[in-house]
Design a protein around this motif. Structure first.
Motif, mmCIF file in Angstrom:
data_model
loop_
_atom_site.group_PDB
_atom_site.id
_atom_site.type_symbol
_atom_site.label_atom_id
_atom_site.label_comp_id
_atom_site.label_asym_id
_atom_site.label_seq_id
_atom_site.Cartn_x
_atom_site.Cartn_y
_atom_site.Cartn_z
ATOM 1 N N HIS A 2 7.729 -11.094 -3.629
ATOM 2 C CA HIS A 2 6.541 -10.877 -4.567
ATOM 3 C C HIS A 2 6.378 -9.869 -5.536
ATOM 4 C CE1 HIS A 2 2.486 -10.517 -5.849
ATOM 5 N NE2 HIS A 2 2.025 -10.339 -4.752
ATOM 6 N N GLU A 3 6.724 -8.537 -4.915
ATOM 7 C CA GLU A 3 6.723 -7.286 -5.434
ATOM 8 C C GLU A 3 7.642 -7.512 -6.694
ATOM 9 O OE1 GLU A 3 6.640 -7.555 -2.245
ATOM 10 O OE2 GLU A 3 4.918 -6.405 -1.670
ATOM 11 N N CYS A 7 6.801 -6.684 -10.610
ATOM 12 C CA CYS A 7 7.591 -5.659 -11.361
ATOM 13 C C CYS A 7 8.300 -6.554 -12.857
ATOM 14 C CB CYS A 7 8.479 -4.913 -10.558
ATOM 15 S SG CYS A 7 7.559 -3.977 -9.092
ATOM 16 N N VAL A 30 -3.355 -2.163 -9.819
ATOM 17 C CA VAL A 30 -2.798 -3.297 -8.911
ATOM 18 C C VAL A 30 -3.896 -3.454 -7.843
ATOM 19 C CG1 VAL A 30 -1.322 -4.059 -7.249
ATOM 20 C CG2 VAL A 30 -0.207 -2.828 -9.174
ATOM 21 N N VAL A 35 0.006 -2.297 -1.236
ATOM 22 C CA VAL A 35 1.255 -2.277 -1.739
ATOM 23 C C VAL A 35 1.815 -0.967 -1.732
ATOM 24 C CG1 VAL A 35 1.108 -4.317 -3.193
ATOM 25 C CG2 VAL A 35 0.633 -1.897 -4.023
ATOM 26 N N ILE A 40 6.693 -0.437 -5.708
ATOM 27 C CA ILE A 40 6.246 -0.736 -7.197
ATOM 28 C C ILE A 40 7.057 -0.174 -8.336
ATOM 29 C CG2 ILE A 40 4.490 -1.238 -8.649
ATOM 30 C CD1 ILE A 40 4.689 -2.986 -6.269
#
Length: 122
Positions: A2-3, A7, A30, A35, A40
């Protein structure tokens, strides 16, 4: 995973705003579940490799969700999945999440041939 997608989206948005100019910095807000800022920042750097965003400074603003307990009224920032299931103050399971889960590219700083630096905001 997901990250990584997030990004890549941040880099794509910065490139669209930059309109062909090298990006020196980006500010990203965010919201949502916790997170890891290092993940990130590293993900953005990897996604930016070979683009005009490569090497840009990243200003990451975390805006986590909170939960509000219907029983005791406590409001607690979400720092784990357990907080979404039960109130840490009284143990009640009648909790409601508040906040947003948006990712917002708030501003970019670009090199502009006519000026030293230019900031582009929403």
């Amino acid at each position: 995973m997901h990250e990584l997608g997030m990004c890549e989206g941040i880099v794509e948005a910065a490139l669209r705003r930059a309109d062909g100019r090298p990006v020196r910095g980006i500010r990203v807000r965010v919201g949502g579940h916790p997170v890891d800022p290092a993940v990130i920042e590293q993900g953005v750097q990897v996604a930016a490799l070979g683009t005009l965003v490569e090497g840009a400074d990243i200003d990451l603003v975390l805006d986590p969700l909170s939960v509000r307990c219907a029983r005791c009224g406590a409001e607690t920032p979400v720092n784990s999945a357990m907080v979404l299931a039960a109130c840490p103050a009284c143990g009640a399971v009648d909790v409601e999440s508040t906040g947003h889960e948006d990712v917002v590219l708030e501003s970019i700083t670009v090199d502009d041939p006519d000026t030293a630096h230019e900031e582009v905001t929403r």
